[in-house]
Design a protein around this motif. Structure first.
Motif, PDB file in Angstrom:
ATOM      1  N   GLU A 193      24.016  61.359  12.663  1.00 40.25           N
ATOM      2  CA  GLU A 193      22.864  61.124  13.650  1.00 40.25           C
ATOM      3  C   GLU A 193      23.025  59.753  14.268  1.00 40.25           C
ATOM      4  O   GLU A 193      22.545  59.369  15.452  1.00 40.25           O
ATOM      5  CB  GLU A 193      21.214  61.430  12.920  1.00 40.25           C
ATOM      6  CG  GLU A 193      21.013  62.836  12.391  1.00 40.25           C
ATOM      7  CD  GLU A 193      19.848  62.794  11.810  1.00 40.25           C
ATOM      8  OE1 GLU A 193      19.125  61.984  11.847  1.00 40.25           O
ATOM      9  OE2 GLU A 193      19.573  64.318  11.311  1.00 40.25           O
ATOM     10  N   ASN A 194      23.491  58.848  13.785  1.00 43.92           N
ATOM     11  CA  ASN A 194      23.524  57.614  14.269  1.00 43.92           C
ATOM     12  C   ASN A 194      25.075  57.329  14.924  1.00 43.92           C
ATOM     13  O   ASN A 194      26.136  57.260  14.034  1.00 43.92           O
ATOM     14  CB  ASN A 194      23.314  56.311  13.133  1.00 43.92           C
ATOM     15  CG  ASN A 194      23.381  55.094  13.508  1.00 43.92           C
ATOM     16  OD1 ASN A 194      24.363  54.640  14.405  1.00 43.92           O
ATOM     17  ND2 ASN A 194      22.445  54.387  13.214  1.00 43.92           N
ATOM     18  N   ASN A 195      25.224  57.141  16.071  1.00 43.44           N
ATOM     19  CA  ASN A 195      26.413  57.050  16.581  1.00 43.44           C
ATOM     20  C   ASN A 195      27.446  55.898  16.482  1.00 43.44           C
ATOM     21  O   ASN A 195      28.562  55.797  16.278  1.00 43.44           O
ATOM     22  CB  ASN A 195      26.206  57.004  18.179  1.00 43.44           C
ATOM     23  CG  ASN A 195      25.928  58.525  18.891  1.00 43.44           C
ATOM     24  OD1 ASN A 195      26.353  59.324  18.496  1.00 43.44           O
ATOM     25  ND2 ASN A 195      24.945  58.547  19.768  1.00 43.44           N
ATOM     26  N   LEU A 196      26.448  54.785  16.028  1.00 43.31           N
ATOM     27  CA  LEU A 196      27.201  53.507  15.492  1.00 43.31           C
ATOM     28  C   LEU A 196      27.849  53.682  14.099  1.00 43.31           C
ATOM     29  O   LEU A 196      28.922  53.601  13.507  1.00 43.31           O
ATOM     30  CB  LEU A 196      26.485  52.340  15.213  1.00 43.31           C
ATOM     31  CG  LEU A 196      26.255  51.625  16.451  1.00 43.31           C
ATOM     32  CD1 LEU A 196      25.131  50.731  16.386  1.00 43.31           C
ATOM     33  CD2 LEU A 196      27.382  51.342  17.311  1.00 43.31           C
ATOM     34  N   GLY A 197      27.034  54.737  13.339  1.00 44.54           N
ATOM     35  CA  GLY A 197      27.787  55.120  11.921  1.00 44.54           C
ATOM     36  C   GLY A 197      28.978  56.016  12.239  1.00 44.54           C
ATOM     37  O   GLY A 197      29.841  55.790  11.402  1.00 44.54           O
ATOM     38  N   ARG A 198      28.942  57.141  13.150  1.00 47.01           N
ATOM     39  CA  ARG A 198      30.018  57.967  13.400  1.00 47.01           C
ATOM     40  C   ARG A 198      31.296  56.957  14.015  1.00 47.01           C
ATOM     41  O   ARG A 198      32.638  57.252  13.426  1.00 47.01           O
ATOM     42  CB  ARG A 198      29.737  58.781  14.622  1.00 47.01           C
ATOM     43  CG  ARG A 198      28.577  59.631  14.212  1.00 47.01           C
ATOM     44  CD  ARG A 198      28.212  60.525  15.316  1.00 47.01           C
ATOM     45  NE  ARG A 198      29.126  61.419  15.852  1.00 47.01           N
ATOM     46  CZ  ARG A 198      29.210  61.996  17.054  1.00 47.01           C
ATOM     47  NH1 ARG A 198      28.478  61.617  17.947  1.00 47.01           N
ATOM     48  NH2 ARG A 198      30.250  62.801  17.332  1.00 47.01           N
ATOM     49  N   PHE A 199      31.089  56.016  14.646  1.00 44.84           N
ATOM     50  CA  PHE A 199      31.959  55.094  15.235  1.00 44.84           C
ATOM     51  C   PHE A 199      32.820  54.445  13.848  1.00 44.84           C
ATOM     52  O   PHE A 199      33.777  54.362  13.683  1.00 44.84           O
ATOM     53  CB  PHE A 199      31.500  54.008  16.071  1.00 44.84           C
ATOM     54  CG  PHE A 199      32.031  52.703  16.381  1.00 44.84           C
ATOM     55  CD1 PHE A 199      33.274  52.648  17.223  1.00 44.84           C
ATOM     56  CD2 PHE A 199      31.652  51.627  15.530  1.00 44.84           C
ATOM     57  CE1 PHE A 199      33.888  51.467  17.359  1.00 44.84           C
ATOM     58  CE2 PHE A 199      32.482  50.250  15.989  1.00 44.84           C
ATOM     59  CZ  PHE A 199      33.498  50.419  16.826  1.00 44.84           C
TER      60      PHE A 199
END
Length: 326
Positions: A193-199
């Motif tokens: 849900e967190n795009n920085l986490g995906r990054f």
């Protein structure tokens, strides 16, 4: 200092001369208005400047959030901030060299020598210190030792709102190189849900030398430009070694680049260097025709044309768009 326009009437700097250690604040301890701001040390001016940041597409601009003042300034001419960082508490940490004379001996002019002696800036020495800046009435939370956290907890921490927490979790996961976590990391990269986490999940996998080309192709045109651009960057070293994957990437980019946001178009232009010329040149031609008004896009295209410049120019001259555009 003896050059007109350098100092004011009190001997203070009018412009930066020793900017150093820029820091993008990614913590959560400061107010939201400060998040994403860039702080810059100016040891010659005894101050730290705060720059507000605005981003439109890939264009970043800065502004002064409080004209006429600085985020931190000292009347003590020995205050010499030379490095900034954030800690696990989200505070801003400042390394202060605390020294009157900071110029290298070879560059001490007669003017500077006179000023140093008259202002008694030769002493004291060996008084460096570290400052911590936090908001008023701030109370630190009990820190959690991430080195003792489980790998599962570290994967979850990649989505933490605080940048320091994400960075340390990524480093520890890479150092542990626990291959049992690759599935959790791939799931986070795909569905987090967190795009920085995906990054961070993608770069953690890269640090663990875990290359899943199917995953990267699936994320190539992700709805989030940062994730999509990261997937493309991670594909670069892979396609350089594998002609089949390289041809697939060229085909996919040619078919889909026009639907991507401008931030990702920039990355595509930069990454085109790894494609074979028969794929790279029509891709770059399309990018120039659609987005060539941006100087940064033009620079990116040129950077991907090493030893192909003349052939690309010939292709441009044959383009109907190039012949008719004003």
């Amino acid at each position: 200092g003896y050059i007109p326009g350098t100092l004011d009437s009190t001997g203070r700097l009018l412009e930066f001369t020793a900017a150093c250690s820029p820091l993008v604040y990614r913590g959560t301890t400061f107010p939201k208005t400060h998040q994403g701001n860039v702080f810059v040390c100016e040891p010659s001016g005894n101050l730290i400047k705060r720059n507000g940041v605005e981003k439109k597409g890939f264009l970043v601009s800065a502004y002064d959030p409080h004209p006429g003042k600085e985020f931190l300034a000292s009347a003590d001419e020995r205050f010499r901030p030379v490095h900034l960082t954030t800690g696990l508490d989200g505070g801003l940490y400042i390394a202060d060299m605390y020294r009157g004379l900071i110029q290298h001996g070879a560059y001490v002019t007669p003017y500077l020598r006179e000023q140093t002696i008259s202002r008694k800036l030769t002493q004291p020495i060996h008084r460096g210190r570290i400052w911590r800046v936090v908001p008023d009435n701030w109370k630190p939370s009990k820190p959690k030792k991430l080195s003792k956290a489980t790998s599962e907890e570290l994967v979850a921490n990649l989505s933490h709102p605080d940048g320091w927490q994400r960075d340390i979790a990524q480093r520890l996961l890479v150092e542990r190189n626990d291959k049992q976590m690759t599935g959790s990391l791939e799931e986070l990269a795909l569905n987090g849900e967190n795009n920085l986490g995906r990054f961070h999940a993608l770069w953690t996998l890269e640090g663990m030398k875990w290359a899943n080309t199917a995953l990267l192709f699936k994320l190539l045109f992700d709805k989030n430009a940062l994730v999509g651009s990261t997937a493309l960057r991670l594909l670069e070293p892979i396609v350089q070694k594998d002609k089949t994957i390289r041809e697939k990437l060229g085909t996919v980019l040619l078919a889909g680049w026009e639907q991507t946001p401008i931030e990702q178009v920039l990355q595509i232009a930069l990454s085109a260097r790894v494609l074979d010329p028969q794929m790279a040149q029509p891709l770059l031609l399309g990018i120039v025709e659609k987005c060539g008004s941006y100087p940064l896009i033009r620079d990116a295209v040129l950077s991907s044309l090493s030893n192909q410049e003349f052939a690309f120019l010939e292709r441009l001259l044959k383009s109907s768009h190039w012949q008719t555009a004003q």
